[in-house]
Design a protein around this motif. Structure first.
Motif, PDB file in Angstrom:
ATOM      1  N   GLU A 270       0.728  -1.181  -0.108  1.00 51.37           N
ATOM      2  CA  GLU A 270      -0.124   0.086   0.087  1.00 51.37           C
ATOM      3  C   GLU A 270       0.908   1.112  -0.208  1.00 51.37           C
ATOM      4  O   GLU A 270       2.228   1.221   0.604  1.00 51.37           O
ATOM      5  CB  GLU A 270      -0.719   0.039   1.321  1.00 51.37           C
ATOM      6  N   ILE A 271       0.755   2.158  -0.997  1.00 48.85           N
ATOM      7  CA  ILE A 271       1.544   3.451  -1.011  1.00 48.85           C
ATOM      8  C   ILE A 271       0.757   4.468  -0.666  1.00 48.85           C
ATOM      9  O   ILE A 271      -0.452   4.712  -1.064  1.00 48.85           O
ATOM     10  CB  ILE A 271       2.079   3.369  -2.361  1.00 48.85           C
ATOM     11  N   ILE A 272       1.360   5.569   0.365  1.00 47.70           N
ATOM     12  CA  ILE A 272       0.513   6.846   0.417  1.00 47.70           C
ATOM     13  C   ILE A 272       1.617   7.676  -0.169  1.00 47.70           C
ATOM     14  O   ILE A 272       2.791   7.665   0.191  1.00 47.70           O
ATOM     15  CB  ILE A 272       0.447   6.990   1.969  1.00 47.70           C
ATOM     16  N   ILE A 273       1.030   8.448  -1.081  1.00 50.34           N
ATOM     17  CA  ILE A 273       1.916   9.543  -1.600  1.00 50.34           C
ATOM     18  C   ILE A 273       2.187  10.587  -0.666  1.00 50.34           C
ATOM     19  O   ILE A 273       1.036  11.368  -0.382  1.00 50.34           O
ATOM     20  CB  ILE A 273       1.687  10.155  -3.137  1.00 50.34           C
ATOM     21  N   THR A 274       3.181  10.811   0.186  1.00 51.27           N
ATOM     22  CA  THR A 274       3.278  11.651   1.156  1.00 51.27           C
ATOM     23  C   THR A 274       3.737  13.236   1.026  1.00 51.27           C
ATOM     24  O   THR A 274       3.690  14.079   1.710  1.00 51.27           O
ATOM     25  CB  THR A 274       4.141  11.176   2.259  1.00 51.27           C
ATOM     26  N   GLU A 275       4.266  13.312  -0.279  1.00 50.56           N
ATOM     27  CA  GLU A 275       4.579  14.610  -0.935  1.00 50.56           C
ATOM     28  C   GLU A 275       4.606  14.535  -2.621  1.00 50.56           C
ATOM     29  O   GLU A 275       5.186  13.479  -3.080  1.00 50.56           O
ATOM     30  CB  GLU A 275       5.935  14.990  -0.471  1.00 50.56           C
ATOM     31  N   ASN A 276       3.797  15.511  -3.016  1.00 54.51           N
ATOM     32  CA  ASN A 276       4.174  15.728  -4.652  1.00 54.51           C
ATOM     33  C   ASN A 276       3.600  17.123  -4.735  1.00 54.51           C
ATOM     34  O   ASN A 276       2.870  17.800  -3.953  1.00 54.51           O
ATOM     35  CB  ASN A 276       3.222  14.966  -5.488  1.00 54.51           C
TER      36      ASN A 276
END
Ligand SMILES: O=S(=O)(O)CCCN1CCN(CCO[C@@H]2O[C@H](CO)[C@@H](O)[C@H](O)[C@H]2O)CC1
Length: 487
Positions: A378-384
């Protein structure tokens, strides 16, 4: 290709969580208020000011220490579900050690967390976003493996103080920047130049520190608090400059030396093999008595492996990679260990940060690489996010978010990558490290010339607010569920 053609008409899953991210040193200010101790960014900016553009420092920054209620109002206006912030270690433990706990520092974060919960916003806390207490740097900083225990003790203090309300924890933000830039290339505090030596020692400590904190949560807090802990790994996406075998191998090697150096031990076990092989090989030829890469024992490998409840992932941009001749052995350098050159295509769209080009397809490839390399976590994109010079009509930011969110939608729906959340960097214009206040990443403009640090919504606020509300980038989204069209 016109923008509209590139934009996905799929929708983000119903349970997908949108948020925004910030970090303590970049927004809080109050650098020495209410008992806070000195950290390595206070030390750098006060003793070596010219290392930072315009000699900017974070003494006041966005003054979020005093204006956090206003910040929460902005989050409420955006309609976001989550707010990712970081805890300043030296605000909690002024000397870094647990023999002195600073109650006003604890109270600040309790107030912020309460304000978030009262507004229906989930707190997501990062324990370490680069602001190491100076006394710990004075005993060697992250290359000193004893810091693993000091970090674990700090983590326990935070789990105890905030864990009844904080259910999503991140141990380290981008340990690569801490290690490769802080102790390797000297492009981050504490500006130590020891590429290929101190950077690996830093990484060795950080991985053990992360694992100790994860196990403390797992053993002492998870049963009661029922939260989740992981870490944030970042890198450029590395694309081979040609489809030659040597460039393809060079790109994969670079992915392993940058992202794999921090993810492999946690998700698969031990350093990436290519890192062990290349650093051992070069160390021997450079005449070192033993490899520059510290080795994990079998017990440490088993202890670190599996210390994740999801993957925190920061993604901004892409670089091309080409193989280089094996550098001579009369110089030690992390770049030589990787054995490749990374550069950016001059035709790619530029931003207000030299390192950041707009390359959305790279984000999609990166998500697929993570899925295939680490067994579909499971991936949470924590910055973009993207930088500009701070104008209010920030169409370039709207363009960047449209393109990257579109790429993420394709990764989710077409490539079946498990992405569960997305935090836009950043809520506010803030202190961009050695670039000071010259590179603006905020959805909200901050007036750093005014003592009020006035926040003003940029055009991208309404744009992001709409996406958060509709989970859709276009007017009509196709949902994959029972209804074909969401009216
Ligand atoms: O070109 S130079 O080598 O002379 C300076 C490089 C500066 N780095 C580039 C990579 N960036 C990674 C992302 O860093 C992240 O993204 C945000 C934007 O940078 C930061 O504000 C966040 O704190 C950080 O988590 C951190 C800053």
């Amino acid at each position: 290709v016109s923008l509209t053609a590139a934009v996905s008409n799929k929708s983000f899953p119903a349970k997908f969580k949108f948020g925004t991210a910030t970090a303590s040193y970049q927004i809080e200010g109050a650098w020495n208020e209410d008992g806070k101790g000195e950290n390595i960014w206070d030390r750098l900016t006060h003793t070596n000011a010219t290392a930072v553009k315009n000699s900017d420092n974070g003494d006041v920054a966005c003054d979020s220490y005093h204006k956090y209620k206003e910040d929460v109002r902005l989050l409420k206006h955006l309609g976001v579900k989550v707010y990712r912030f970081s805890i300043s270690w030296s605000r909690i433990l002024p000397t870094g050690f647990t023999n002195k706990v600073n109650q006003p520092g604890i109270q600040y974060y309790k107030n912020l967390i309460k304000e978030l919960l009262d507004n229906g916003i989930e707190p997501m806390a990062t324990l370490y976003h680069w602001d190491l207490p100076q006394p710990l740097q004075d005993i060697g900083g992250w290359p000193n493996e004893l810091l693993a225990d000091h970090f674990a003790n700090y983590a326990r203090v935070c789990f105890k103080a905030f864990g009844d309300s904080v259910k999503t924890w991140l141990t380290f933000n981008e340990a690569k920047q801490t290690c490769q830039q802080g102790y390797g290339s000297a492009t981050m505090a504490p500006l130590i130049k020891s590429p290929g030596v101190a950077d690996y020692l830093c990484t060795y400590t950080v991985l053990k520190a992360h694992a100790k904190a994860w196990h403390i949560y797992d053993d002492e807090f998870r049963g009661k608090q029922r939260g989740r802990v992981s870490t944030v790994v970042d890198s450029d996406w590395y694309e081979p400059a040609s489809n030659s075998t040597s460039d393809m191998e060079a790109a994969e090697t670079r992915r392993q030396f940058t992202f794999g150096l921090y993810a492999n031990a946690i998700f698969l076990g031990n350093w990436p093999q290519v890192v062990i092989d290349r650093v051992d090989y070069r160390s021997e030829n450079e005449g070192y008595a033993k490899s520059r890469l510290p080795k994990f024992t079998k017990q440490e490998i088993d202890y670190i492996r599996g210390t994740h409840d999801f993957m925190g992932f920061n993604t901004y941009t892409t670089s091309l990679v080409c193989k280089i001749e094996e550098p001579t052995f009369n110089e030690t350098d992390y770049e030589f260990d990787m054995g490749s050159n990374a550069f950016q295509d001059p035709t790619w769209e530029a931003t207000n940060s030299t390192w950041l080009k707009i390359v959305p397809w790279g984000a999609r490839k990166f998500l697929n690489w993570i899925k295939n390399t680490y067994n579909n976590p499971e991936i949470i994109i924590t910055e973009n996010g993207v930088s500009d010079a701070g104008l209010l009509k920030d169409d370039a930011r709207i363009h960047y978010y449209t393109e990257y969110l579109s790429a993420i939608l394709e990764a989710i729906h077409t490539d079946k990558v498990h992405v569960s959340g997305y935090m836009a960097w950043s809520l506010l214009d803030n202190y961009e490290w050695l670039a000071g206040y010259t590179e603006k990443f905020g959805l909200y403009h901050v007036d750093f010339s005014s003592p009020n640090r006035t926040r003003t919504a940029k055009k991208s606020v309404d744009f992001y607010k709409k996406i958060v509300a509709t989970h859709c980038l276009v007017d009509k989204c196709v949902t994959s569920g029972w209804s074909l069209f969401r009216v």
